[in-house]
Design an enzyme around this catalytic site. Structure first.
Site, short mmCIF file in Angstrom:
data_model
loop_
_atom_site.label_atom_id
_atom_site.label_comp_id
_atom_site.label_asym_id
_atom_site.label_seq_id
_atom_site.Cartn_x
_atom_site.Cartn_y
_atom_site.Cartn_z
N LEU A 1 3.74 -76.23 -32.77
CA LEU A 1 2.99 -76.64 -31.57
C LEU A 1 2.12 -77.84 -31.87
O LEU A 1 2.00 -78.77 -31.06
CB LEU A 1 2.14 -75.48 -31.06
CG LEU A 1 1.31 -75.74 -29.80
CD1 LEU A 1 2.21 -76.03 -28.61
CD2 LEU A 1 0.40 -74.55 -29.50
N ASP B 1 -4.37 -64.75 -38.88
CA ASP B 1 -2.91 -64.83 -38.80
C ASP B 1 -2.28 -65.07 -40.17
O ASP B 1 -1.18 -64.58 -40.44
CB ASP B 1 -2.51 -65.96 -37.84
CG ASP B 1 -2.71 -65.58 -36.38
OD1 ASP B 1 -2.98 -64.39 -36.12
OD2 ASP B 1 -2.60 -66.46 -35.51
#
EC number: 2.7.1.23
Length: 292
Positions: free
Chosen positions: A192, A75
């Site tokens: 998160l 990512d």
């Protein structure tokens, strides 16, 4: 069709996978270019010679409209590849050679399939929002863009305070390790991990997530992405940094920044048979019953 290959030297590279990509490029007759950082590694792994005409630098120069950016890595590599586009609305495909690969969703055994979809014009992608942050980053930089989040954080010991305003109205002064402003895409990243909510990518919102807040009543706040956020950072002893995805700058006492939804966006390729919720379950073990 032009394939723009992007990777970083520190990404995990497998020779057979790199060769597979170039075999597909040759078979389908695609034009191609490789970023300067990745080109020497391609030559080492495949024995191919990547000449100057098939290399590109950062930021990327204008490319043909019929282009696809293939980011080979995790990512983090995908984020760097999106920034390399410099706002060009070229579809981005993430081929995962890392660990989780939440955004880089194409598995290593799906390389051939993604080239077939590109050849057949069946590549599916969705528009994702970005953040624009303006302020004093130093070195003459006043504006940066973020796919995941913008953060103001402490470095070393000592607490910092981040005054936060939304459309000129004060929300709070966050005392602790700092504050994140995240996109829906970034809701499954750093936000998160500090307790922020998961947002579906299509949500038109931004998330304010405190980092290790000194006040237990502080919780993440979701606001419309039509709002403008103003942040002012204070520290008595701690050093502070501002980050926009992978780019970090040291900032001084009283530094201020304005954050809003950017006019630019990016287009992330998505698998036709794997949804956002499938990814949550499969890669983040969402709802897995560990009692047995």
């Amino acid at each position: 069709m032009k394939i723009l290959l992007f990777s970083r030297q520190r990404s995990a590279h497998v020779a057979s996978e790199v060769r597979q990509m170039f075999e597909a490029i040759e078979q389908f007759g695609f034009d191609y270019a490789v970023n300067e950082e990745f080109a020497p590694r391609v030559e080492e792994l495949t024995g191919l010679k990547i000449d100057v005409a098939h290399r590109y630098g950062t930021p990327m120069k204008p490319q043909p409209k019929e282009s696809v950016l293939l980011c080979y890595g995790g990512d983090g590599t995908l984020l760097d590849g999106i920034h390399c586009l410099n706002g060009a609305e070229i579809p981005v495909v993430g081929i995962n050679s890392g660990h989780m690969g939440f955004l880089a969703s194409v598995p290593q055994n799906g390389i051939r399939e993604i080239f077939d979809e590109i050849r057949d014009g069946k590549l599916q992608y969705e528009s994702r929002s970005m953040l624009e942050v303006t302020g004093d980053f130093g070195n003459g930089i006043t504006t940066r863009y973020a796919v995941n989040e913008v953060g103001i954080q402490r470095q070393g010991a000592g607490m910092i305070a981040v005054e936060t305003y939304v459309d000129g109205q004060m929300v709070a002064t966050y005392h602790g390790d700092g504050l994140l402003v995240s996109t829906p895409t970034g809701s499954t990243a750093y936000s998160l991990s500090v307790g922020g909510p998961v947002m579906a990518p299509q949500c038109a919102c931004m998330i304010l997530s405190p980092i290790a807040s000194h006040n237990l009543t502080m919780r993440p706040v979701v606001i419309p992405d039509s709002c403008e956020i103003q942040l002012r950072a204070h520290a008595r002893q701690a050093e502070m940094v501002v980050s926009a995805d992978n780019e970090i700058s040291h900032i001084s006492e009283g530094a201020s920044f304005t954050i809003k939804r950017a006019h630019r966006r990016f287009f992330l390729a998505v698998s036709h048979n794997i949804s956002f919720y499938d990814t949550l379950r499969n890669k983040m073990m969402w709802g897995v019953d560990i009692r047995s």
